[in-house]
Structure formats: structure tokens, C-alpha cells
Enzyme design. Sequence first.
Site, PDB file in Angstrom:
ATOM      1  N   GLU A   1      -9.433 -10.078  -7.852  1.00  0.00           N
ATOM      2  CA  GLU A   1      -8.346  -8.911  -7.540  1.00  0.00           C
ATOM      3  C   GLU A   1      -7.420  -8.973  -8.760  1.00  0.00           C
ATOM      4  O   GLU A   1      -7.053  -7.813  -8.807  1.00  0.00           O
ATOM      5  CB  GLU A   1      -7.971  -9.012  -5.914  1.00  0.00           C
ATOM      6  CG  GLU A   1      -9.061  -8.868  -5.044  1.00  0.00           C
ATOM      7  CD  GLU A   1      -8.592  -9.186  -3.720  1.00  0.00           C
ATOM      8  OE1 GLU A   1      -7.543  -9.308  -3.413  1.00  0.00           O
ATOM      9  OE2 GLU A   1      -9.501  -8.975  -2.753  1.00  0.00           O
TER      10      GLU A   1
ATOM     11  N   TYR B   1     -12.162  -2.874  -3.912  1.00  0.00           N
ATOM     12  CA  TYR B   1     -12.667  -3.033  -2.607  1.00  0.00           C
ATOM     13  C   TYR B   1     -14.375  -2.925  -2.805  1.00  0.00           C
ATOM     14  O   TYR B   1     -14.849  -2.395  -1.784  1.00  0.00           O
ATOM     15  CB  TYR B   1     -12.033  -1.710  -1.798  1.00  0.00           C
ATOM     16  CG  TYR B   1     -10.730  -1.964  -1.343  1.00  0.00           C
ATOM     17  CD1 TYR B   1     -10.372  -3.290  -0.355  1.00  0.00           C
ATOM     18  CD2 TYR B   1      -9.912  -1.085  -1.303  1.00  0.00           C
ATOM     19  CE1 TYR B   1      -9.292  -3.321   0.040  1.00  0.00           C
ATOM     20  CE2 TYR B   1      -8.288  -1.380  -0.958  1.00  0.00           C
ATOM     21  CZ  TYR B   1      -8.127  -2.483  -0.214  1.00  0.00           C
ATOM     22  OH  TYR B   1      -6.836  -2.552   0.337  1.00  0.00           O
TER      23      TYR B   1
ATOM     24  N   LYS C   1       0.828  -1.098  -0.080  1.00  0.00           N
ATOM     25  CA  LYS C   1      -0.091  -0.119   0.078  1.00  0.00           C
ATOM     26  C   LYS C   1       0.910   1.160   0.008  1.00  0.00           C
ATOM     27  O   LYS C   1       2.015   1.202   0.235  1.00  0.00           O
ATOM     28  CB  LYS C   1      -0.841   0.025   1.245  1.00  0.00           C
ATOM     29  CG  LYS C   1      -2.072  -1.131   1.318  1.00  0.00           C
ATOM     30  CD  LYS C   1      -2.906  -1.022   2.238  1.00  0.00           C
ATOM     31  CE  LYS C   1      -3.947  -2.136   2.166  1.00  0.00           C
ATOM     32  NZ  LYS C   1      -4.929  -2.100   3.242  1.00  0.00           N
TER      33      LYS C   1
ATOM     34  N   HIS D   1      -2.109  -5.516   1.626  1.00  0.00           N
ATOM     35  CA  HIS D   1      -3.535  -6.312   1.363  1.00  0.00           C
ATOM     36  C   HIS D   1      -2.996  -7.547   0.892  1.00  0.00           C
ATOM     37  O   HIS D   1      -2.005  -7.766   0.128  1.00  0.00           O
ATOM     38  CB  HIS D   1      -4.362  -5.617   0.400  1.00  0.00           C
ATOM     39  CG  HIS D   1      -5.627  -6.395   0.009  1.00  0.00           C
ATOM     40  ND1 HIS D   1      -6.813  -6.352   0.670  1.00  0.00           N
ATOM     41  CD2 HIS D   1      -5.651  -7.065  -1.201  1.00  0.00           C
ATOM     42  CE1 HIS D   1      -7.590  -7.108   0.115  1.00  0.00           C
ATOM     43  NE2 HIS D   1      -6.897  -7.583  -0.933  1.00  0.00           N
TER      44      HIS D   1
ATOM     45  N   ASN E   1      -2.202   0.049   6.825  1.00  0.00           N
ATOM     46  CA  ASN E   1      -1.657  -1.009   7.402  1.00  0.00           C
ATOM     47  C   ASN E   1      -0.717  -1.875   6.549  1.00  0.00           C
ATOM     48  O   ASN E   1      -0.735  -3.061   6.363  1.00  0.00           O
ATOM     49  CB  ASN E   1      -2.711  -1.888   7.958  1.00  0.00           C
ATOM     50  CG  ASN E   1      -3.771  -2.378   6.777  1.00  0.00           C
ATOM     51  OD1 ASN E   1      -3.682  -1.781   5.512  1.00  0.00           O
ATOM     52  ND2 ASN E   1      -4.852  -3.052   7.084  1.00  0.00           N
TER      53      ASN E   1
END
Length: 141
Positions: free
Chosen positions: A128, A51, A11, A117, A114
Site C-alpha cells: 500500500e 484495493y 478517507k 483505512h 468509515n
Amino acid sequence: MSVERTLIVIKPDAVKRGLIGEILARFERKGFKIARLKMLKMSRECAERFYDVHRGKHFFESLVEFMTSTPVVAAVLEGPNAIEVVRLMIGPTDGRRAPPGTIRGDYALDIQENTIHASDSPERAAFEESVIFDPKCPESE
Ligand code: CMP
């Protein structure tokens, strides 16, 4: 032992901090093969599609803003039980609660920013991968 594919996205927070190599190296050292790799700056449309399961949740808008803020690095990893093993390696969503030794436990202190993913099922991994590697999600210049 079933060989699976999973998709990870490093990310914006981790890319900005120069952690791409370190994170990919952890998966390589574990024994996973990097089957596909792409650096991209997600468009809003691409992030919203990626998402889609979180649409309507209180964090969705902020998550899309975050994921489109700067480039990300996506990889398809291949190996035995890749979905489960990679999820174990990244740790739980909230970086503050992720145990040391997991990627989020070692690099993240936030629930949104975070670090990484990873897909949570073979169906999501296939979906995805199709979103990220769609030419409509262009590579970063
Ligand atoms: P990820 O595993 O990519 O899946 C959905 C993402 O939404 C998650 O990591 C976090 O980046 C973000 N997220 C999940 N829950 C929350 C929350 N409660 N508040 C803010 N962001 C969240």
C-alpha cells in the site's frame, strides 16, 4: 518489541469534515512517528490498485467511487507493533459497531464512509505504501 511500519489513509469523509489534524494527533500522542505524509486525490487506477484484494466484491465499485471523490491524506506510521496497535486504535470496519474510543467508533456511522483505512499485515503495508507514494498517484493540487 518489533518496530514496524504501517500505512493509514484518512478517507474523503474525514478530510471533508476537517478531521485530518485530530486523527494524526491521536497517532502522535500514542507515540507513533509519522515517517511519510501525502495528500492526494486518488485516480481510479490508483484506488483500484490500492484495493485490489476487494476487486469483485459487491462494494468494490462504490468504494472506488468514494475513495476518488475528494482528496485523502495518507501517512506511514512507525512504532512498536504498528500494524496491530493501529488496527486496534481504528476499530472494526463498520462505524456503527466500532466501540467508542476507537477512531471509527468516535467519528464514523457507516461501513463504507468509515473515516480511515489501516494496513492489516506488513506485506500489505509495504504494498500500500508503494501504491500511494508512487508518482503515478499524484499529489493533490
Ligand atoms: P477499509 O478498511 O479501507 O477496507 C476496505 C473498505 O471497503 C472498508 O474499509 C470500507 O470502506 C469498505 N467496505 C468494507 N465492507 C463493506 C461493505 N460491506 N459495504 C460497503 N463498503 C464496505
